[in-house]
Structures are given as C-alpha cells and as structure tokens.
Design a protein around this motif. Sequence first.
Motif, short mmCIF file in Angstrom:
data_model
loop_
_atom_site.label_atom_id
_atom_site.label_comp_id
_atom_site.label_asym_id
_atom_site.label_seq_id
_atom_site.Cartn_x
_atom_site.Cartn_y
_atom_site.Cartn_z
N UNK A 172 0.36 -2.71 7.69
CA UNK A 172 0.17 -2.30 8.18
C UNK A 172 -0.05 -0.81 8.21
N UNK A 173 -1.52 0.41 8.24
CA UNK A 173 -0.56 1.44 8.23
C UNK A 173 -0.51 1.86 10.14
N UNK A 174 -0.55 1.14 11.07
CA UNK A 174 0.02 1.26 12.71
C UNK A 174 1.35 0.82 12.63
N UNK A 175 1.42 -0.82 11.79
CA UNK A 175 3.28 -0.61 11.11
C UNK A 175 4.04 0.12 11.05
N UNK A 176 3.58 0.22 10.02
CA UNK A 176 4.21 1.57 9.71
C UNK A 176 4.47 2.63 10.21
N UNK A 177 4.23 3.09 11.30
CA UNK A 177 3.78 4.61 11.55
C UNK A 177 4.89 4.39 13.16
N UNK A 178 4.27 2.09 13.53
CA UNK A 178 5.53 1.98 14.72
C UNK A 178 6.79 1.71 14.36
N UNK B 104 1.30 -0.59 0.19
CA UNK B 104 -0.38 0.36 -0.09
C UNK B 104 1.06 1.17 -0.19
N UNK B 105 0.41 2.48 -1.09
CA UNK B 105 1.12 3.55 -0.65
C UNK B 105 0.92 3.79 0.83
N UNK B 106 1.61 4.62 1.40
CA UNK B 106 1.40 5.56 2.30
C UNK B 106 1.93 6.86 2.47
N UNK B 107 1.48 7.84 3.09
CA UNK B 107 1.84 9.63 3.59
C UNK B 107 1.91 9.11 4.54
N UNK B 108 3.52 9.82 5.17
CA UNK B 108 3.52 9.37 6.18
C UNK B 108 4.04 11.40 6.13
N UNK B 109 3.55 11.85 7.40
CA UNK B 109 3.65 13.15 8.32
C UNK B 109 4.71 13.23 9.71
N UNK B 110 5.32 14.17 9.49
CA UNK B 110 6.23 13.80 10.46
C UNK B 110 5.55 15.34 11.60
N UNK B 111 5.36 15.28 12.51
CA UNK B 111 4.78 16.66 13.11
C UNK B 111 6.20 17.39 14.09
N UNK B 112 5.53 18.19 13.76
CA UNK B 112 6.86 19.32 14.33
C UNK B 112 8.13 19.69 13.46
N UNK C 126 4.25 11.05 14.74
CA UNK C 126 4.41 10.43 12.75
C UNK C 126 3.15 10.57 12.93
N UNK C 127 2.21 10.94 11.99
CA UNK C 127 0.86 10.39 11.49
C UNK C 127 1.30 9.80 9.95
#
Length: 181
Positions: A53-59, A5-13, A75-76
């Motif tokens: 999964x999205x959660x695994x990618x974020x982690x 799956x293609x994911x967009x990853x946004x880093x806060x701050x 990380x969103x």
Amino acid sequence: MSDGTAYIVLFRGVGGKTQLPVARLRETLTAAGFDNVATYINSGNAVLKSALSRGEVASRVAEVCARDFAFDKDVHVATRAEWRALIAANPFPEAVETPTFLHAALLADAPEPARVEALRALAAGGEDIAIVGTVAYLHTPHGFGTSKLAAKFDKGIGVANTARNWNTVLKLDELAAAADV
C-alpha cells in the motif's frame, strides 16, 4: 505486466548537505524488494512499483533510507493515478508554458484556510496559490526564486510538504508510466 502499483516517491530536503546518490538509491530500493525503480535528477525523486500500500511503501522507503543513507526527512508518496489526477487538476493551465514558474506541492494534510489566505496576501504581480485536496499549486510568473509567496510557502502553509516544478511533475509522470508495466 507485473502485479503492483506504480508510485512516485518524493524525498523532502534533498540537496546541499543532504544527498541521496541516485545510482545507489536505485540499487538500494531494488534490493529492498521494489520493482522497476527509476530516479530523476539529484533532488530526491524516484518511481517504483510495489504490491504494498502507499503507506507501507512510504514506511519501507523511509526505513531503508534511514538505515542506508542516514536520511531522516519526510518521504511523500503518491500513486500514479493520484499523480495523474494532480496533473489534471492544475488550476493554472496557462502556466504550463513556463513550467519552472508552476510548482505542485504534496501536502501531508489539508492546510488551514487562514494560512492559505495569509500566503495569498503575499502574492504579487499575477502570482497565486490554489489548494486542490492535499496539493498546493503555486504560480509565480515572474520567477519562483524572487517570489515572496514562494519564499514563505514552506513554513506558512503549516503542514509537511514537498514541492516540484512542473517540468519535474511531468517527467515523474513519464517515469511512472514506464514503471507501470
């Protein structure tokens, strides 16, 4: 077409003292096993493809960035389908003509309605905020930098979030489409 799956990853701050150098970030995420990694400007935006999964990618992304960059902020992550839905659900279509005055914020959870109303009370001169699912849209037609609504949004919304202007939203969609091959 590779699996995943293609994911967009946004880093806060990201910005100021907190940096994620884009070339090194791309290299690090690729070395961590992600495919088709791309970054967009130096403000904490990446796209990648993964079978996780999205959660695994974020982690995994958070773990890699903590280890390699000492980055410990939120990380969103959104799937490309979620990002496309975010674009389609824009409640301020008139605002796309001035994309720097329209922002979409990914929210970790749904905010309390009273908090949204308190923010809305700060809106002046055609400004508004709308919540669609776990996305907040801010329309600031006289400028984001001069808006009291925008200035109070981050703490006022009461949930972890990260916002991007509409130019960035559309560019990340374009990069995610390219990553989704």
